[in-house]
Design a protein around this motif. Structure first.
Motif, mmCIF file in Angstrom:
data_model
loop_
_atom_site.group_PDB
_atom_site.id
_atom_site.type_symbol
_atom_site.label_atom_id
_atom_site.label_comp_id
_atom_site.label_asym_id
_atom_site.label_seq_id
_atom_site.Cartn_x
_atom_site.Cartn_y
_atom_site.Cartn_z
ATOM 1 N N SER A 187 0.821 -1.209 0.000
ATOM 2 C CA SER A 187 0.000 0.000 0.000
ATOM 3 C C SER A 187 0.860 1.267 0.000
ATOM 4 N N SER A 188 2.163 1.102 0.219
ATOM 5 C CA SER A 188 3.078 2.245 0.209
ATOM 6 C C SER A 188 3.641 2.542 -1.172
ATOM 7 N N ASP A 189 3.414 1.648 -2.105
ATOM 8 C CA ASP A 189 3.895 1.912 -3.468
ATOM 9 C C ASP A 189 2.781 1.640 -4.482
ATOM 10 N N VAL A 190 2.721 0.437 -5.024
ATOM 11 C CA VAL A 190 1.726 0.135 -6.073
ATOM 12 C C VAL A 190 0.307 0.471 -5.622
ATOM 13 N N GLY A 191 -0.045 0.062 -4.427
ATOM 14 C CA GLY A 191 -1.410 0.246 -3.957
ATOM 15 C C GLY A 191 -1.758 1.668 -3.577
ATOM 16 N N GLY A 192 -0.737 2.496 -3.360
ATOM 17 C CA GLY A 192 -0.989 3.828 -2.860
ATOM 18 C C GLY A 192 -1.055 4.910 -3.910
ATOM 19 N N TYR A 193 -0.591 4.596 -5.115
ATOM 20 C CA TYR A 193 -0.497 5.620 -6.157
ATOM 21 C C TYR A 193 -0.797 5.017 -7.532
ATOM 22 N N ASN A 194 -1.301 5.843 -8.430
ATOM 23 C CA ASN A 194 -1.509 5.391 -9.821
ATOM 24 C C ASN A 194 -0.312 5.769 -10.675
ATOM 25 N N TYR A 195 0.871 5.471 -10.160
ATOM 26 C CA TYR A 195 2.116 5.822 -10.842
ATOM 27 C C TYR A 195 2.868 4.557 -11.239
ATOM 28 N N VAL A 196 2.162 3.577 -11.805
ATOM 29 C CA VAL A 196 2.794 2.337 -12.219
ATOM 30 C C VAL A 196 3.134 2.413 -13.702
ATOM 31 N N SER A 197 4.343 2.024 -14.040
ATOM 32 C CA SER A 197 4.769 1.981 -15.431
ATOM 33 C C SER A 197 5.396 0.622 -15.735
ATOM 34 N N TRP A 198 5.449 0.291 -17.022
ATOM 35 C CA TRP A 198 5.994 -0.990 -17.473
ATOM 36 C C TRP A 198 6.990 -0.747 -18.596
ATOM 37 N N TYR A 199 8.069 -1.548 -18.591
ATOM 38 C CA TYR A 199 9.151 -1.406 -19.546
ATOM 39 C C TYR A 199 9.481 -2.752 -20.172
ATOM 40 N N GLN A 200 9.798 -2.709 -21.451
ATOM 41 C CA GLN A 200 10.256 -3.879 -22.204
ATOM 42 C C GLN A 200 11.744 -3.687 -22.471
ATOM 43 N N GLN A 201 12.524 -4.733 -22.242
ATOM 44 C CA GLN A 201 13.954 -4.656 -22.504
ATOM 45 C C GLN A 201 14.416 -5.886 -23.268
ATOM 46 N N PHE A 242 -0.738 -4.252 -25.906
ATOM 47 C CA PHE A 242 -0.200 -4.097 -24.558
ATOM 48 C C PHE A 242 -1.194 -3.276 -23.731
ATOM 49 N N SER A 243 -1.568 -3.826 -22.573
ATOM 50 C CA SER A 243 -2.498 -3.117 -21.701
ATOM 51 C C SER A 243 -2.096 -3.297 -20.250
ATOM 52 N N GLY A 244 -2.439 -2.298 -19.437
ATOM 53 C CA GLY A 244 -2.081 -2.340 -18.026
ATOM 54 C C GLY A 244 -3.288 -2.111 -17.151
ATOM 55 N N SER A 245 -3.216 -2.657 -15.940
ATOM 56 C CA SER A 245 -4.295 -2.479 -14.976
ATOM 57 C C SER A 245 -3.717 -2.597 -13.572
ATOM 58 N N LYS A 246 -4.572 -2.306 -12.589
ATOM 59 C CA LYS A 246 -4.148 -2.415 -11.193
ATOM 60 C C LYS A 246 -5.339 -2.757 -10.327
ATOM 61 N N SER A 247 -5.083 -3.637 -9.351
ATOM 62 C CA SER A 247 -6.096 -3.965 -8.357
ATOM 63 C C SER A 247 -5.398 -4.087 -7.008
ATOM 64 N N GLY A 248 -5.747 -3.200 -6.093
ATOM 65 C CA GLY A 248 -5.094 -3.216 -4.791
ATOM 66 C C GLY A 248 -3.598 -2.980 -4.920
ATOM 67 N N ASN A 249 -2.825 -3.879 -4.346
ATOM 68 C CA ASN A 249 -1.366 -3.732 -4.354
ATOM 69 C C ASN A 249 -0.688 -4.432 -5.524
ATOM 70 N N THR A 250 -1.476 -4.913 -6.473
ATOM 71 C CA THR A 250 -0.917 -5.642 -7.612
ATOM 72 C C THR A 250 -1.298 -4.984 -8.933
ATOM 73 N N ALA A 251 -0.271 -4.709 -9.729
ATOM 74 C CA ALA A 251 -0.472 -4.208 -11.080
ATOM 75 C C ALA A 251 -0.218 -5.352 -12.056
ATOM 76 N N SER A 252 -0.777 -5.222 -13.250
ATOM 77 C CA SER A 252 -0.621 -6.275 -14.255
ATOM 78 C C SER A 252 -0.395 -5.682 -15.630
ATOM 79 N N LEU A 253 0.412 -6.383 -16.406
ATOM 80 C CA LEU A 253 0.626 -6.065 -17.821
ATOM 81 C C LEU A 253 0.148 -7.267 -18.618
ATOM 82 N N THR A 254 -0.735 -7.038 -19.575
ATOM 83 C CA THR A 254 -1.209 -8.096 -20.438
ATOM 84 C C THR A 254 -0.739 -7.833 -21.863
ATOM 85 N N VAL A 255 -0.159 -8.848 -22.463
ATOM 86 C CA VAL A 255 0.231 -8.788 -23.863
ATOM 87 C C VAL A 255 -0.680 -9.754 -24.616
#
Lengths: 122, 110
Positions: free
Chosen positions: B26-40, B64-77
């Motif tokens: 809840s202090s990072d992913v769950g607390g803010y809508n500032y999640v990003s994803w990177y491909q390398q 490529f799509s992203g979502s978040k629920s609670g403390n878990t974010a997800s990337l779907t390809v």
């Protein structure tokens, strides 16, 4: 073309210092916060530091706080990372990266350089 | 600040979908809508695929799509393609003016 080019990496002994540079082009440099991110050999990405567009705010990961200093010269479209008291665990490829949104921080990094390698070894 | 937790690997056949999770607190992913994803890709710099949880930069395919629920974010390809084989990292604001990356997931296209 929007571009970031890092330089200044090299081999340094533990306890030594190094200054990395990042030359920016193709965008209004002082509109954007900038980051340094590193990647140790074979490892994942680690956020290192951020500086606001005007240079007035700087932030650091706990692992480098007190040893590294981020700065920028907006007149030269350049970003810097002064690294002091280097440790073997600082060995990594160092990337500079541009924040995706004007005036905001931590939303994402949409432009990355090719990286410059820092090796700390005796 | 501990790294966000990602599965080490994920895989799918061409045309299938793969979803990568990114678990924090809840202090990072769950607390803010500032999640990003990177491909390398190997030997290359990371590329931004998703920012602000679900926004795609121009030029990134809508597969490529992203979502978040609670403390878990997800990337779907969706509609996996051979060129999607790469390492993927999530990132989040972690409070106290710090950022944090995930541990990384290697995606294999079978």
């Amino acid at each position: 073309e929007v571009q970031l080019v890092e330089s200044g990496g090299g081999v340094v002994q533990p306890g030594g210092s190094l200054r990395l540079s990042c030359a920016a082009s193709g965008f209004t440099f002082d509109d954007y916060a900038m980051h340094w991110v590193r990647q140790a050999p074979g490892k994942g990405l680690e956020w290192v530091s951020l500086i606001s567009g005007d240079g007035g705010s700087t932030y650091y990961a706990d692992s480098v706080k007190g040893r590294f200093t981020i700065s920028r010269d907006n007149s030269k479209n350049s970003l810097y990372l002064q690294m002091n008291s280097l440790r073997t665990e600082d060995t990594a490829l160092y990337y500079c990266a541009k924040e995706v949104l004007v005036l905001y921080y931590y939303y994402g990094m949409d432009v990355w350089g090719q990286g410059t390698t820092v090796t700390v070894s005796s | 600040q501990s790294a966000l937790t990602q599965p080490p690997s994920a895989s799918g056949s061409p045309g299938q979908s793969v979803t990568i999770s990114c678990t924090g607190t809840s202090s990072d992913v769950g607390g803010y809508n500032y999640v990003s994803w990177y491909q390398q890709h190997p030997g290359k710099a990371p590329k931004l695929m998703i920012y602000e949880v679900s926004k795609r930069p121009s030029g990134v395919p809508d597969r490529f799509s992203g979502s978040k629920s609670g403390n878990t974010a997800s990337l779907t390809v969706s509609g996996l393609q051979a060129e999607d084989e790469a390492d993927y990292y999530c990132s989040s604001y972690a409070g106290s003016n710090r950022g944090v990356f995930g541990t990384g997931t290697k995606v294999t296209v079978l």
